[in-house]
Design an enzyme around this catalytic site. Structure first.
Site, PDB file in Angstrom:
ATOM      1  N   LYS A 118       0.814  -1.220   0.000  1.00 53.15           N
ATOM      2  CA  LYS A 118       0.000   0.000   0.000  1.00 53.15           C
ATOM      3  C   LYS A 118       0.843   1.263   0.000  1.00 53.15           C
ATOM      4  CE  LYS A 118      -4.533  -1.067   1.788  1.00 53.15           C
ATOM      5  NZ  LYS A 118      -5.542  -0.584   2.727  1.00 53.15           N
ATOM      6  N   LYS A 201      -4.393 -10.519  -7.229  1.00 55.71           N
ATOM      7  CA  LYS A 201      -5.596 -10.649  -6.401  1.00 55.71           C
ATOM      8  C   LYS A 201      -6.724  -9.767  -6.938  1.00 55.71           C
ATOM      9  CE  LYS A 201      -5.973  -8.535  -2.472  1.00 55.71           C
ATOM     10  NZ  LYS A 201      -5.821  -7.969  -1.138  1.00 55.71           N
ATOM     11  N   LYS A 204     -10.568  -4.124  -4.977  1.00 54.16           N
ATOM     12  CA  LYS A 204     -11.374  -2.936  -5.278  1.00 54.16           C
ATOM     13  C   LYS A 204     -10.500  -1.795  -5.770  1.00 54.16           C
ATOM     14  CE  LYS A 204     -11.816  -2.685  -0.298  1.00 54.16           C
ATOM     15  NZ  LYS A 204     -12.753  -3.033   0.738  1.00 54.16           N
TER      16      LYS A 204
HETATM   17  P1  TYM Z   1     -10.164  -5.851   3.463  1.00 58.02           P
HETATM   18  O1  TYM Z   1     -11.146  -4.784   3.722  1.00 58.02           O
HETATM   19  O2  TYM Z   1      -9.071  -5.604   2.496  1.00 58.02           O
HETATM   20  O3  TYM Z   1     -10.891  -7.174   2.990  1.00 58.02           O
HETATM   21  C1  TYM Z   1     -11.946  -7.713   3.746  1.00 58.02           C
HETATM   22  C2  TYM Z   1     -11.946  -9.228   3.711  1.00 58.02           C
HETATM   23  O4  TYM Z   1     -12.043  -9.699   2.358  1.00 58.02           O
HETATM   24  C3  TYM Z   1     -10.995 -10.610   2.085  1.00 58.02           C
HETATM   25  N1  TYM Z   1     -10.591 -10.473   0.683  1.00 58.02           N
HETATM   26  C4  TYM Z   1     -10.460 -11.499  -0.158  1.00 58.02           C
HETATM   27  N2  TYM Z   1     -10.650 -12.823  -0.003  1.00 58.02           N
HETATM   28  C5  TYM Z   1     -10.437 -13.605  -1.079  1.00 58.02           C
HETATM   29  N3  TYM Z   1     -10.050 -13.135  -2.298  1.00 58.02           N
HETATM   30  C6  TYM Z   1      -9.848 -11.817  -2.492  1.00 58.02           C
HETATM   31  N4  TYM Z   1      -9.487 -11.361  -3.687  1.00 58.02           N
HETATM   32  C7  TYM Z   1     -10.054 -10.926  -1.394  1.00 58.02           C
HETATM   33  N5  TYM Z   1      -9.960  -9.581  -1.243  1.00 58.02           N
HETATM   34  C8  TYM Z   1     -10.293  -9.320   0.028  1.00 58.02           C
HETATM   35  C9  TYM Z   1      -9.876 -10.199   3.037  1.00 58.02           C
HETATM   36  O5  TYM Z   1      -8.964 -11.259   3.254  1.00 58.02           O
HETATM   37  C10 TYM Z   1     -10.653  -9.838   4.274  1.00 58.02           C
HETATM   38  O6  TYM Z   1     -10.978 -10.988   5.031  1.00 58.02           O
HETATM   39  N6  TYM Z   1      -7.161  -5.707   7.443  1.00 58.02           N
HETATM   40  C11 TYM Z   1      -8.467  -6.142   6.979  1.00 58.02           C
HETATM   41  C12 TYM Z   1      -9.621  -5.505   7.734  1.00 58.02           C
HETATM   42  C13 TYM Z   1      -9.568  -5.700   9.212  1.00 58.02           C
HETATM   43  C14 TYM Z   1      -9.801  -6.914   9.914  1.00 58.02           C
HETATM   44  C15 TYM Z   1      -9.688  -6.603  11.291  1.00 58.02           C
HETATM   45  C16 TYM Z   1     -10.078  -8.212   9.495  1.00 58.02           C
HETATM   46  C17 TYM Z   1      -9.327  -4.736  10.154  1.00 58.02           C
HETATM   47  N7  TYM Z   1      -9.416  -5.283  11.410  1.00 58.02           N
HETATM   48  C18 TYM Z   1      -9.860  -7.589  12.296  1.00 58.02           C
HETATM   49  C19 TYM Z   1     -10.222  -9.192  10.477  1.00 58.02           C
HETATM   50  C20 TYM Z   1     -10.128  -8.885  11.843  1.00 58.02           C
HETATM   51  C21 TYM Z   1      -8.578  -5.733   5.509  1.00 58.02           C
HETATM   52  O7  TYM Z   1      -7.884  -4.885   5.016  1.00 58.02           O
HETATM   53  O8  TYM Z   1      -9.544  -6.375   4.840  1.00 58.02           O
END
Ligand code: TYM
Length: 339
Positions: A118, A201, A204
């Protein structure tokens, strides 16, 4: 020191930093629903404090937070069964996050691949919040003494860091207070890839909208994107081994398996030998059948933002009743006077 047994509690979160993708749905939300239905206590958060580690337009942030809540509910999360809320309404996250900033080490943060991705080449210009992001994430999880965290594959390193934070805190203060959380990275689609490039991957933030399926896409758009998805000229294999070097083919089969709640082996037993000209229309039908009702329901829910806000307010109240006593106990362990 006696070992504390923590009752099962599930927590996970998604950033309201843009639209929801099929990756978020299959890797995360669909699994959240499974866990909700399994009967354990479940908390699902819209992590707005994490979202602002990179610039967010305030009006967009508000819109995206409500749309994410609508996505959760439309996909099957029930606010009477799961606690649904946005992070900034439960200040205990930020407070425990500060304490964890003082537990976690700079070296741990520097190793985080998400930060490197990022921040890009210009890390000096990244926000301090982006650097410390994983400490706040550890706080999200541990402020509820959560035991299980369903996520996609890309969050594995952050969850390992959460375990490191809990271990170091417990060790530094000679307590057995924070649980060592288990990541739950399961299912056929833990890493959904871009429709245009099977080595990237689905995200968004990809500049090409054709690379992803958005949860707000209508049936026609979903169909068009799948028809245009990159593939190779060979027929599908009958066993998973045959997909090893075929990233795009594997991705579409994984998506089919996850959407239809089947294993990859079961899907290949059925479609092995078929050309993409035959398989893609099957995937279009399945994707439209499963995803269109969700986007329709999201749009309906978005017509009543006050109701969404009410649900988030109520979820936040419930979340606070779990988080606040754990925060008070943490302050006590650390040596803060609470008078
Ligand atoms: P974020 O917002 O990027 O994504 C949310 C969830 O979606 C999953 N994900 C995917 N899974 C499979 N294939 C993909 N292409 C894909 N893109 C996204 C992510 O693995 C995630 O589970 N750091 C986290 C947010 C967060 C969080 C937490 C998660 C903050 N605090 C505490 C769990 C527990 C994040 O950036 O997810």
């Amino acid at each position: 020191m006696t070992e504390v047994v923590h009752t099962p509690r599930v927590f996970s979160g998604i950033q309201p930093s843009g639209g929801l993708t099929l990756g978020n749905y299959l890797g995360a939300i669909k699994r959240f629903v499974d866990m909700q239905e399994s009967g354990v206590e479940t908390l699902y958060c819209m992590v707005d404090l994490h979202a602002i580690t990179v610039w967010q337009d305030p009006a967009d942030l508000r819109h995206n937070t409500r749309e994410l809540a609508a996505g959760y509910i439309a996909a099957g999360l029930d606010p009477t069964k799961s606690i649904l809320f946005n992070q900034s309404q439960v200040s205990a996250h930020a407070e425990l996050g500060w304490i964890f900033n003082c537990v976690a080490r700079m070296g741990w943060m520097k190793r985080m691949t998400q930060f490197k991705d990022k921040a890009g080449k210009n890390a000096e210009n990244a926000s301090l919040g982006l650097f410390g992001y994983p400490a706040l994430m550890a706080a999200d999880i541990l402020i509820y003494h959560s035991t299980h965290v369903p996520v996609g594959e890309d969050q594995k390193q952050h969850l390992e860091l959460t375990r490191d934070v809990a271990t170091k805190f417990n060790h530094d203060f000679g307590v057995d207070f924070f649980p060592i959380t288990e990541p739950v990275i399961e299912g056929a689609a833990t890493r959904v890839m871009s429709l245009r490039d099977g080595s990237k991957k689905m995200s968004k933030s990809d500049p090409s909208d054709a690379s992803r399926i958005n949860m707000t896409d209508d049936a026609e758009t979903i169909a068009k994107k799948i028809r245009k998805a990159k593939t190779d000229p060979d027929a599908l294999p009958s066993e998973a081994d045959g997909l090893k070097e075929r990233h795009e083919a594997r991705n579409l089969v994984n998506i089919f398996a996850a959407l239809s709640d089947q294993s990859v082996d079961a899907v290949l037993a059925d479609v092995g030998g078929k050309q993409f000209s035959e398989f893609k229309p099957m995937l279009v039908d399945l994707a439209v059948e499963k995803l269109s009702p969700i986007s329709t329901e999201m749009a309906r829910l978005m017509n009543d933002p006050a109701e969404i806000d009410r649900i988030l307010g109520e979820g936040s109240n419930r979340a606070r009743t779990i988080a606040n006593p754990i925060l008070q106990k943490t302050y006590d362990i650390v040596g803060m006077i609470r008078s």
